[in-house]
Motif scaffolding. Sequence first.
Motif, PDB file in Angstrom:
ATOM      1  N   VAL A 232      12.141  -0.029   2.613  1.00 49.87           N
ATOM      2  CA  VAL A 232      12.080  -0.454   4.013  1.00 49.87           C
ATOM      3  C   VAL A 232      11.271   0.597   4.765  1.00 49.87           C
ATOM      4  O   VAL A 232      11.580   1.786   4.698  1.00 49.87           O
ATOM      5  N   ALA A 233      10.229   0.147   5.435  1.00 48.18           N
ATOM      6  CA  ALA A 233       9.457   1.054   6.288  1.00 48.18           C
ATOM      7  C   ALA A 233       9.903   0.795   7.721  1.00 48.18           C
ATOM      8  O   ALA A 233       9.656  -0.275   8.264  1.00 48.18           O
ATOM      9  N   PRO A 234      10.621   1.742   8.330  1.00 49.29           N
ATOM     10  CA  PRO A 234      11.149   1.471   9.670  1.00 49.29           C
ATOM     11  C   PRO A 234      10.090   1.362  10.760  1.00 49.29           C
ATOM     12  O   PRO A 234      10.288   0.654  11.733  1.00 49.29           O
ATOM     13  N   LYS A 235       8.971   2.063  10.552  1.00 49.86           N
ATOM     14  CA  LYS A 235       7.940   2.070  11.604  1.00 49.86           C
ATOM     15  C   LYS A 235       6.608   1.549  11.069  1.00 49.86           C
ATOM     16  O   LYS A 235       6.275   1.786   9.897  1.00 49.86           O
TER      17      LYS A 235
ATOM     18  N   ILE B 242       6.137   7.065  -2.251  1.00 51.80           N
ATOM     19  CA  ILE B 242       5.528   6.730  -0.961  1.00 51.80           C
ATOM     20  C   ILE B 242       5.908   7.851  -0.005  1.00 51.80           C
ATOM     21  O   ILE B 242       7.101   8.064   0.278  1.00 51.80           O
ATOM     22  N   ILE B 243       4.905   8.560   0.478  1.00 53.42           N
ATOM     23  CA  ILE B 243       5.175   9.713   1.338  1.00 53.42           C
ATOM     24  C   ILE B 243       5.793   9.249   2.660  1.00 53.42           C
ATOM     25  O   ILE B 243       5.277   8.341   3.304  1.00 53.42           O
TER      26      ILE B 243
ATOM     27  N   THR C 209       0.294   3.437   8.403  1.00 57.20           N
ATOM     28  CA  THR C 209      -0.239   3.483   7.047  1.00 57.20           C
ATOM     29  C   THR C 209       0.452   4.613   6.291  1.00 57.20           C
ATOM     30  O   THR C 209       0.467   5.754   6.744  1.00 57.20           O
ATOM     31  N   TYR C 210       1.038   4.255   5.175  1.00 55.41           N
ATOM     32  CA  TYR C 210       1.728   5.229   4.325  1.00 55.41           C
ATOM     33  C   TYR C 210       0.917   5.373   3.038  1.00 55.41           C
ATOM     34  O   TYR C 210       0.298   4.414   2.577  1.00 55.41           O
TER      35      TYR C 210
ATOM     36  N   LEU D 251      -1.132  -2.163  -0.276  1.00 54.26           N
ATOM     37  CA  LEU D 251       0.016  -3.076  -0.152  1.00 54.26           C
ATOM     38  C   LEU D 251       0.268  -3.341   1.337  1.00 54.26           C
ATOM     39  O   LEU D 251      -0.043  -2.502   2.172  1.00 54.26           O
ATOM     40  N   HIS D 252       0.829  -4.517   1.598  1.00 55.41           N
ATOM     41  CA  HIS D 252       1.136  -4.865   2.989  1.00 55.41           C
ATOM     42  C   HIS D 252       2.619  -5.173   3.134  1.00 55.41           C
ATOM     43  O   HIS D 252       3.214  -5.802   2.258  1.00 55.41           O
ATOM     44  N   ALA D 253       3.183  -4.713   4.245  1.00 50.43           N
ATOM     45  CA  ALA D 253       4.596  -4.979   4.532  1.00 50.43           C
ATOM     46  C   ALA D 253       4.776  -5.076   6.039  1.00 50.43           C
ATOM     47  O   ALA D 253       3.844  -4.836   6.809  1.00 50.43           O
ATOM     48  N   THR D 254       5.988  -5.441   6.425  1.00 51.16           N
ATOM     49  CA  THR D 254       6.329  -5.557   7.851  1.00 51.16           C
ATOM     50  C   THR D 254       7.418  -4.538   8.176  1.00 51.16           C
ATOM     51  O   THR D 254       8.361  -4.378   7.396  1.00 51.16           O
ATOM     52  N   ALA D 255       7.271  -3.870   9.303  1.00 50.30           N
ATOM     53  CA  ALA D 255       8.236  -2.835   9.701  1.00 50.30           C
ATOM     54  C   ALA D 255       9.646  -3.406   9.791  1.00 50.30           C
ATOM     55  O   ALA D 255       9.857  -4.472  10.372  1.00 50.30           O
TER      56      ALA D 255
END
Length: 145
Positions: A114-117, A93-94, A120-121, A70-74
């Motif tokens: 929301v991925a703050p940073k 999601i670790i 790769t998770y 999957l792709h996302a933006t910080a």
Amino acid sequence: MRTLMKAVSMRARQRLLRLRAIGTGEFVALGIAAVVLVVGPASVFAYGRWMDRNVLVVHAQQWQYAPNVLHATAGVPFRIRLESEDVVHGFRIIGLDAQVTELIPGKSVELTVVAPKPGTYVYMCTTYCGLKHARMFGRLIVAPR
Ligand code: CUA
């Protein structure tokens, strides 16, 4: 007589000024009401529609996720809609606040993530679902904003 006329007209002028002051106050109140009633719900609606377009659908089945990347933006919130195709799976999601302990077939589950940073998770199955349960994982690649 003249002074009386003057006094009357002064009073009338004062009354007029007071009326004008009330008019301005009402105008300001109307403006605030318009902002609260129109702009508020409109922005909530726009945010909702934007979130709807940002849904990533992930199918879980023995023993993989599809897609498994999957792709996302910080810093940009997005949604994941999880669906199981066969048995009860899990999802986590670790390192992020995103977990589903029971992903039941026929019942989709949505998460806001929301991925703050950037980075790769790894996401993985957290509920035992058969022989290759431990191999059921995927990657979330988060790009910088
Ligand atoms: Cu799927 Cu454990």
